[in-house]
Design a protein around this motif. Structure first.
Motif, PDB file in Angstrom:
ATOM      1  N   UNK A  17      -3.843 -11.068   5.082  1.00 43.62           N
ATOM      2  CA  UNK A  17      -4.555 -10.685   6.317  1.00 43.62           C
ATOM      3  C   UNK A  17      -3.799  -9.544   6.996  1.00 43.62           C
ATOM      4  N   UNK A  18      -2.492  -9.710   7.099  1.00 45.54           N
ATOM      5  CA  UNK A  18      -1.665  -8.695   7.752  1.00 45.54           C
ATOM      6  C   UNK A  18      -1.801  -7.347   7.035  1.00 45.54           C
ATOM      7  N   UNK A  19      -1.735  -7.355   5.700  1.00 40.64           N
ATOM      8  CA  UNK A  19      -1.860  -6.110   4.929  1.00 40.64           C
ATOM      9  C   UNK A  19      -3.247  -5.479   5.113  1.00 40.64           C
ATOM     10  N   UNK A  20      -4.274  -6.347   5.142  1.00 37.84           N
ATOM     11  CA  UNK A  20      -5.638  -5.849   5.297  1.00 37.84           C
ATOM     12  C   UNK A  20      -5.827  -5.158   6.647  1.00 37.84           C
ATOM     13  N   UNK A  21      -5.312  -5.772   7.728  1.00 40.21           N
ATOM     14  CA  UNK A  21      -5.424  -5.161   9.071  1.00 40.21           C
ATOM     15  C   UNK A  21      -4.739  -3.796   9.100  1.00 40.21           C
ATOM     16  N   UNK A  22      -3.577  -3.743   8.415  1.00 44.06           N
ATOM     17  CA  UNK A  22      -2.785  -2.509   8.408  1.00 44.06           C
ATOM     18  C   UNK A  22      -3.519  -1.414   7.633  1.00 44.06           C
ATOM     19  N   UNK A  23      -4.010  -1.776   6.441  1.00 48.55           N
ATOM     20  CA  UNK A  23      -4.663  -0.771   5.596  1.00 48.55           C
ATOM     21  C   UNK A  23      -5.962  -0.251   6.198  1.00 48.55           C
ATOM     22  N   UNK A  24      -6.757  -1.158   6.755  1.00 51.92           N
ATOM     23  CA  UNK A  24      -8.084  -0.750   7.238  1.00 51.92           C
ATOM     24  C   UNK A  24      -8.061  -0.139   8.615  1.00 51.92           C
ATOM     25  N   UNK A  25      -7.201  -0.652   9.465  1.00 51.79           N
ATOM     26  CA  UNK A  25      -7.294  -0.277  10.878  1.00 51.79           C
ATOM     27  C   UNK A  25      -5.988   0.300  11.428  1.00 51.79           C
ATOM     28  N   UNK A  26      -4.937   0.298  10.601  1.00 50.53           N
ATOM     29  CA  UNK A  26      -3.643   0.774  11.082  1.00 50.53           C
ATOM     30  C   UNK A  26      -3.005  -0.145  12.098  1.00 50.53           C
ATOM     31  N   UNK A  27      -3.436  -1.413  12.109  1.00 51.03           N
ATOM     32  CA  UNK A  27      -2.884  -2.376  13.067  1.00 51.03           C
ATOM     33  C   UNK A  27      -1.831  -3.227  12.356  1.00 51.03           C
ATOM     34  N   UNK A  28      -0.628  -3.271  12.911  1.00 50.94           N
ATOM     35  CA  UNK A  28       0.448  -4.066  12.304  1.00 50.94           C
ATOM     36  C   UNK A  28       0.538  -5.420  12.994  1.00 50.94           C
ATOM     37  N   UNK A  29       0.303  -6.478  12.242  1.00 51.25           N
ATOM     38  CA  UNK A  29       0.497  -7.848  12.747  1.00 51.25           C
ATOM     39  C   UNK A  29       1.492  -8.550  11.838  1.00 51.25           C
TER      40      UNK A  29
END
Ligand SMILES: *Cc1c(COP(=O)(O)O)cnc(C)c1O
Length: 386
Positions: free
Chosen positions: A65-77
């Motif tokens: 999930x964390x990688x997906x947020x980062x790749x798609x939206x540039x959001x780091x969680x």
């Protein structure tokens, strides 16, 4: 909770079964998700992933999930502390509202809204503050002045669903900026329901509210595997939020369900990493289905408001001589052998949605074609009232 006793979904599904109607009421796909994802779940069960997974979710899934947020939206969680796996988006929404609201607090909702929002607000003893989405040039949108007027001193949170069920609106950057400005000015927590994040059409882009300046720190971003991977029965959802909010939601969540779905969590971790090309094909397919159903509805005499995302198309029933969607939805099985959902059930003020009916197009082509063929007779009868 008395006001939530019976839902129109149960009534319409029963009606569909009783009358042998084509059911375009409920929003679930009638085909399966990516085969390798299904295989991964079976492997996980055979491999012994059958006991309680960790409370925050299995590490592989939180990482994915964390990688997906980062790749798609540039959001780091941070997968440890900023990601929490839930029993679908439904539990995520309920746990978040329960976590952030005290009794008497207010929550702003855009009506028509997904039915679980009102129930979650009621469970928290909180109060709904509706803002109405209205069609402007064929697309549902809100009036920023109405949004501002809905926020009072006791307003704690706003629930933002984009792509939006049941209107199919995908909020634009300008609309999101209006919402973000109100959140900042009035210190609101944004609860975003993004379960249709991948299911947008015509190249329309889904923009998470958390990507706007200053919003990540006050947003609980919710999504789910159900719609993205056509697995609505798995109920694997998640939140991404700053640590304090994630911790508060987990505190509630641990007493609702603690944890669930070990094998499905592992399969969804696989899907987020490897099955996004499958999702791109699904999006294309859904866009074609939207056009197929919209053409059938237009031919039948409905005024169609084409969606930019989701599984649903809204129709205005007045050109057919009807004025009340609930009456039409109850008569439609007898008139045409099709079941749909009256949009007014998604409003606090049903009068604003009286003349809309929602049809789902996440169905096999032959099902859509059969519904269109049956509906074709509708406009040919005498105009009706009621
Ligand atoms: C389907 C849906 C949900 C529920 O998601 P689950 O993951 O099945 O709990 C939430 N919000 C909207 C807008 C939906 O359409």
């Amino acid at each position: 909770m008395r006001e939530f006793g019976t839902t129109v979904f149960a009534e319409m599904t029963a009606l569909a079964v009783r009358t042998g109607s084509v059911n375009l009421g409920q929003g679930f796909p009638d085909t399966d998700g990516p085969p390798a994802m299904l295989e991964r779940a079976i492997e996980a069960i055979r491999g012994g992933a059958n006991q309680y997974p960790p409370g925050p979710g299995v590490p592989e899934l939180r990482q994915a999930i964390s990688e997906h947020r980062k790749e798609h939206y540039g959001l780091a969680y941070d997968p440890d502390g900023e990601v929490l796996v839930t029993v679908g988006a439904t539990e995520a929404i309920a746990a978040t509202v329960l976590a952030v609201c005290e009794p008497g607090d207010e929550v702003v909702l855009f009506e028509p809204y997904y039915d679980s929002y009102a129930a979650a607000v009621a469970l928290a003893g909180a109060v709904r503050r509706p803002v109405t989405l209205r069609p402007v040039a064929g697309r549902f949108t809100f009036d920023p002045a109405e949004l501002r007027a809905a926020v009072g001193p006791r307003t704690r949170a706003i629930i933002v669903n984009s792509p939006h069920n049941p209107t199919g609106t995908v909020l634009t950057r300008a609309e999101l900026e209006e919402i973000a400005a109100v959140c900042a000015e009035r210190d609101l927590i944004a609860i975003t329901d993004e379960v249709y994040e991948h299911l947008t059409f015509d190249g329309v882009e889904h923009i998470p509210l958390a990507t706007l300046p200053g919003m990540r720190e006050r947003t609980v971003m919710i999504s789910s595997s159900g719609k993205t991977f056509s697995a609505t029965g798995w109920k694997v959802g998640w939140i991404c939020a700053p640590p304090a909010l994630t911790g508060a939601v987990q505190t509630v969540k641990q007493f609702l369900t603690f944890t669930a779905g070990a094998p499905w969590q592992l399969a969804v971790a696989h899907a987020l990493r490897h099955e996004l090309p499958w999702v791109a094909a699904l999006r294309q397919d859904l866009q074609t289905k939207r056009d197929r159903l919209a053409a059938g509805l237009r031919a039948a005499g409905f005024d169609v408001l084409p969606p930019s995302g989701t599984y649903f198309v809204q129709t205005d029933i007045r050109p057919l001589g009807f004025t009340d969607g609930l009456t039409l939805a109850r008569e439609l099985p007898a008139l045409a052998g099709v079941v749909a959902i009256p949009t007014q059930v998604f409003y606090d003020r049903p009068e604003y949605g009286r003349h809309f009916v929602r049809f789902a197009f996440c169905k096999k082509d032959e099902v859509i074609d059969e519904a269109a063929a049956r509906l074709a007779s509708l406009g040919k009868g005498a105009p009706r009232t009621g």
